[in-house]
Motif scaffolding. Sequence first.
Motif, PDB file in Angstrom:
ATOM      1  N   GLN A   7       0.834  -1.193   0.000  1.00  0.00           N
ATOM      2  CA  GLN A   7       0.000   0.000   0.000  1.00  0.00           C
ATOM      3  C   GLN A   7       0.873   1.249   0.000  1.00  0.00           C
ATOM      4  O   GLN A   7       1.887   1.294   0.690  1.00  0.00           O
ATOM      5  CB  GLN A   7      -0.856  -0.006   1.265  1.00  0.00           C
ATOM      6  CG  GLN A   7      -2.282   0.351   1.013  1.00  0.00           C
ATOM      7  CD  GLN A   7      -3.095   0.354   2.302  1.00  0.00           C
ATOM      8  OE1 GLN A   7      -2.561   0.383   3.392  1.00  0.00           O
ATOM      9  NE2 GLN A   7      -4.388   0.327   2.142  1.00  0.00           N
ATOM     10  N   CYS A   8       0.455   2.236  -0.762  1.00  0.00           N
ATOM     11  CA  CYS A   8       1.189   3.505  -0.775  1.00  0.00           C
ATOM     12  C   CYS A   8       0.988   4.212   0.570  1.00  0.00           C
ATOM     13  O   CYS A   8      -0.140   4.378   1.001  1.00  0.00           O
ATOM     14  CB  CYS A   8       0.679   4.390  -1.914  1.00  0.00           C
ATOM     15  SG  CYS A   8       1.379   6.048  -1.884  1.00  0.00           S
ATOM     16  N   PRO A   9       2.078   4.625   1.235  1.00  0.00           N
ATOM     17  CA  PRO A   9       1.919   5.285   2.534  1.00  0.00           C
ATOM     18  C   PRO A   9       1.317   6.676   2.418  1.00  0.00           C
ATOM     19  O   PRO A   9       0.861   7.235   3.399  1.00  0.00           O
ATOM     20  CB  PRO A   9       3.355   5.348   3.076  1.00  0.00           C
ATOM     21  CG  PRO A   9       4.216   5.289   1.873  1.00  0.00           C
ATOM     22  CD  PRO A   9       3.473   4.498   0.847  1.00  0.00           C
ATOM     23  N   HIS A  10       1.310   7.217   1.210  1.00  0.00           N
ATOM     24  CA  HIS A  10       0.828   8.584   1.026  1.00  0.00           C
ATOM     25  C   HIS A  10      -0.672   8.629   0.753  1.00  0.00           C
ATOM     26  O   HIS A  10      -1.399   9.364   1.378  1.00  0.00           O
ATOM     27  CB  HIS A  10       1.588   9.231  -0.122  1.00  0.00           C
ATOM     28  CG  HIS A  10       1.367  10.705  -0.212  1.00  0.00           C
ATOM     29  ND1 HIS A  10       2.131  11.608   0.482  1.00  0.00           N
ATOM     30  CD2 HIS A  10       0.462  11.423  -0.906  1.00  0.00           C
ATOM     31  CE1 HIS A  10       1.698  12.816   0.214  1.00  0.00           C
ATOM     32  NE2 HIS A  10       0.699  12.746  -0.618  1.00  0.00           N
ATOM     33  N   CYS A  11      -1.139   7.807  -0.191  1.00  0.00           N
ATOM     34  CA  CYS A  11      -2.557   7.865  -0.572  1.00  0.00           C
ATOM     35  C   CYS A  11      -3.303   6.569  -0.266  1.00  0.00           C
ATOM     36  O   CYS A  11      -4.474   6.451  -0.597  1.00  0.00           O
ATOM     37  CB  CYS A  11      -2.681   8.222  -2.049  1.00  0.00           C
ATOM     38  SG  CYS A  11      -2.065   6.932  -3.142  1.00  0.00           S
ATOM     39  N   GLN A  12      -2.616   5.590   0.329  1.00  0.00           N
ATOM     40  CA  GLN A  12      -3.224   4.311   0.710  1.00  0.00           C
ATOM     41  C   GLN A  12      -3.702   3.485  -0.491  1.00  0.00           C
ATOM     42  O   GLN A  12      -4.434   2.530  -0.324  1.00  0.00           O
ATOM     43  CB  GLN A  12      -4.395   4.514   1.698  1.00  0.00           C
ATOM     44  CG  GLN A  12      -3.989   4.376   3.166  1.00  0.00           C
ATOM     45  CD  GLN A  12      -3.103   5.496   3.627  1.00  0.00           C
ATOM     46  OE1 GLN A  12      -3.418   6.650   3.452  1.00  0.00           O
ATOM     47  NE2 GLN A  12      -1.968   5.171   4.200  1.00  0.00           N
ATOM     48  N   GLN A  30       6.558   1.911  -6.674  1.00  0.00           N
ATOM     49  CA  GLN A  30       6.047   3.145  -7.258  1.00  0.00           C
ATOM     50  C   GLN A  30       4.526   3.140  -7.228  1.00  0.00           C
ATOM     51  O   GLN A  30       3.897   2.168  -7.653  1.00  0.00           O
ATOM     52  CB  GLN A  30       6.517   3.283  -8.699  1.00  0.00           C
ATOM     53  CG  GLN A  30       6.185   4.631  -9.296  1.00  0.00           C
ATOM     54  CD  GLN A  30       6.517   4.681 -10.773  1.00  0.00           C
ATOM     55  OE1 GLN A  30       5.964   3.965 -11.571  1.00  0.00           O
ATOM     56  NE2 GLN A  30       7.473   5.531 -11.112  1.00  0.00           N
ATOM     57  N   CYS A  31       3.953   4.221  -6.735  1.00  0.00           N
ATOM     58  CA  CYS A  31       2.502   4.374  -6.669  1.00  0.00           C
ATOM     59  C   CYS A  31       1.986   4.724  -8.069  1.00  0.00           C
ATOM     60  O   CYS A  31       2.550   5.564  -8.751  1.00  0.00           O
ATOM     61  CB  CYS A  31       2.152   5.471  -5.676  1.00  0.00           C
ATOM     62  SG  CYS A  31       0.398   5.765  -5.541  1.00  0.00           S
ATOM     63  N   GLN A  32       0.911   4.068  -8.484  1.00  0.00           N
ATOM     64  CA  GLN A  32       0.364   4.285  -9.818  1.00  0.00           C
ATOM     65  C   GLN A  32      -0.744   5.340  -9.839  1.00  0.00           C
ATOM     66  O   GLN A  32      -1.312   5.624 -10.882  1.00  0.00           O
ATOM     67  CB  GLN A  32      -0.200   2.968 -10.382  1.00  0.00           C
ATOM     68  CG  GLN A  32       0.841   1.916 -10.643  1.00  0.00           C
ATOM     69  CD  GLN A  32       1.728   2.273 -11.821  1.00  0.00           C
ATOM     70  OE1 GLN A  32       2.723   2.964 -11.679  1.00  0.00           O
ATOM     71  NE2 GLN A  32       1.370   1.807 -12.993  1.00  0.00           N
ATOM     72  N   ASN A  33      -1.069   5.867  -8.669  1.00  0.00           N
ATOM     73  CA  ASN A  33      -2.103   6.889  -8.577  1.00  0.00           C
ATOM     74  C   ASN A  33      -1.556   8.217  -9.117  1.00  0.00           C
ATOM     75  O   ASN A  33      -0.587   8.757  -8.597  1.00  0.00           O
ATOM     76  CB  ASN A  33      -2.515   7.022  -7.102  1.00  0.00           C
ATOM     77  CG  ASN A  33      -3.606   8.051  -6.881  1.00  0.00           C
ATOM     78  OD1 ASN A  33      -4.085   8.685  -7.822  1.00  0.00           O
ATOM     79  ND2 ASN A  33      -3.994   8.211  -5.639  1.00  0.00           N
ATOM     80  N   GLU A  34      -2.202   8.733 -10.160  1.00  0.00           N
ATOM     81  CA  GLU A  34      -1.728   9.970 -10.798  1.00  0.00           C
ATOM     82  C   GLU A  34      -1.779  11.161  -9.854  1.00  0.00           C
ATOM     83  O   GLU A  34      -0.949  12.062  -9.936  1.00  0.00           O
ATOM     84  CB  GLU A  34      -2.586  10.291 -12.035  1.00  0.00           C
ATOM     85  CG  GLU A  34      -2.414   9.328 -13.185  1.00  0.00           C
ATOM     86  CD  GLU A  34      -1.057   9.482 -13.883  1.00  0.00           C
ATOM     87  OE1 GLU A  34      -0.604  10.629 -14.025  1.00  0.00           O
ATOM     88  OE2 GLU A  34      -0.469   8.470 -14.263  1.00  0.00           O
ATOM     89  N   GLN A  35      -2.769  11.166  -8.951  1.00  0.00           N
ATOM     90  CA  GLN A  35      -2.948  12.306  -8.043  1.00  0.00           C
ATOM     91  C   GLN A  35      -2.029  12.235  -6.819  1.00  0.00           C
ATOM     92  O   GLN A  35      -1.961  13.167  -6.045  1.00  0.00           O
ATOM     93  CB  GLN A  35      -4.400  12.368  -7.545  1.00  0.00           C
ATOM     94  CG  GLN A  35      -5.309  13.160  -8.469  1.00  0.00           C
ATOM     95  CD  GLN A  35      -5.753  12.319  -9.654  1.00  0.00           C
ATOM     96  OE1 GLN A  35      -6.265  11.230  -9.470  1.00  0.00           O
ATOM     97  NE2 GLN A  35      -5.543  12.811 -10.856  1.00  0.00           N
ATOM     98  N   CYS A  36      -1.370  11.111  -6.662  1.00  0.00           N
ATOM     99  CA  CYS A  36      -0.547  10.925  -5.464  1.00  0.00           C
ATOM    100  C   CYS A  36       0.687  11.827  -5.525  1.00  0.00           C
ATOM    101  O   CYS A  36       1.358  11.892  -6.538  1.00  0.00           O
ATOM    102  CB  CYS A  36      -0.131   9.474  -5.333  1.00  0.00           C
ATOM    103  SG  CYS A  36       0.808   9.152  -3.854  1.00  0.00           S
ATOM    104  N   GLY A  37       0.962  12.499  -4.420  1.00  0.00           N
ATOM    105  CA  GLY A  37       2.121  13.388  -4.374  1.00  0.00           C
ATOM    106  C   GLY A  37       3.425  12.637  -4.258  1.00  0.00           C
ATOM    107  O   GLY A  37       4.475  13.144  -4.609  1.00  0.00           O
ATOM    108  N   ARG A  38       3.384  11.414  -3.745  1.00  0.00           N
ATOM    109  CA  ARG A  38       4.597  10.663  -3.519  1.00  0.00           C
ATOM    110  C   ARG A  38       4.557   9.421  -4.398  1.00  0.00           C
ATOM    111  O   ARG A  38       3.715   8.563  -4.217  1.00  0.00           O
ATOM    112  CB  ARG A  38       4.657  10.260  -2.053  1.00  0.00           C
ATOM    113  CG  ARG A  38       5.944   9.609  -1.665  1.00  0.00           C
ATOM    114  CD  ARG A  38       5.830   9.147  -0.239  1.00  0.00           C
ATOM    115  NE  ARG A  38       7.044   8.498   0.178  1.00  0.00           N
ATOM    116  CZ  ARG A  38       8.068   9.155   0.690  1.00  0.00           C
ATOM    117  NH1 ARG A  38       7.995  10.431   0.851  1.00  0.00           N
ATOM    118  NH2 ARG A  38       9.147   8.493   1.040  1.00  0.00           N
ATOM    119  N   ARG A  39       5.466   9.325  -5.354  1.00  0.00           N
ATOM    120  CA  ARG A  39       5.402   8.220  -6.287  1.00  0.00           C
ATOM    121  C   ARG A  39       6.249   7.039  -5.847  1.00  0.00           C
ATOM    122  O   ARG A  39       5.822   5.903  -5.891  1.00  0.00           O
ATOM    123  CB  ARG A  39       5.835   8.669  -7.693  1.00  0.00           C
ATOM    124  CG  ARG A  39       5.055   9.832  -8.246  1.00  0.00           C
ATOM    125  CD  ARG A  39       3.559   9.553  -8.340  1.00  0.00           C
ATOM    126  NE  ARG A  39       3.237   8.418  -9.173  1.00  0.00           N
ATOM    127  CZ  ARG A  39       3.076   8.457 -10.481  1.00  0.00           C
ATOM    128  NH1 ARG A  39       3.211   9.596 -11.114  1.00  0.00           N
ATOM    129  NH2 ARG A  39       2.770   7.379 -11.153  1.00  0.00           N
TER     130      ARG A  39
HETATM  131 ZN   LIG Z   1       0.234   6.987  -3.583  1.00  0.00          ZN
END
Ligand SMILES: [Zn+2]
Length: 119
Positions: A7-12, A30-39
């Motif tokens: 899980q991404c620690p930034h956007c879950q 790497q987080c695949q969420n486009e809106q996530c600030g932390r990739r």
């Molecule tokens: Zn994220």
Amino acid sequence: MVSIPVQCPHCQSTEVIKAGKQANGAQRYQCQNEQCGRRIFLLQYQDRGRALEVRRQVVDMAINGSGIRDTARVLRISPTTVIAVLKKSRRASCRQPHVAASSSFTRRPHPGRTRRRAR
Ligand SMILES: [Zn+2]
């Protein structure tokens, strides 16, 4: 074998892919969420000062008036790390409106300067 969803620690988000390895061999994600600030993130940080919750505490303590040395002692990280986190947190606060940008540490009078750590 048990698989634990990463899980991404930034956007879950669980939309996460592997993204190579650190020099010390730790798996990067790497987080695949486009809106996530932390990739890019790691599940386990060797360096305490890099962990997201420690970084949040550094910013919280600065907002509550703790000095750099105070913060370093309480969180058991080096004063240099505290300064580095506070400098970078200005960038993060643009994406996270709940972090107050009023701390005097986050204000940079020289916008033209590079973001390298001053030594
Ligand atoms: Zn994220």
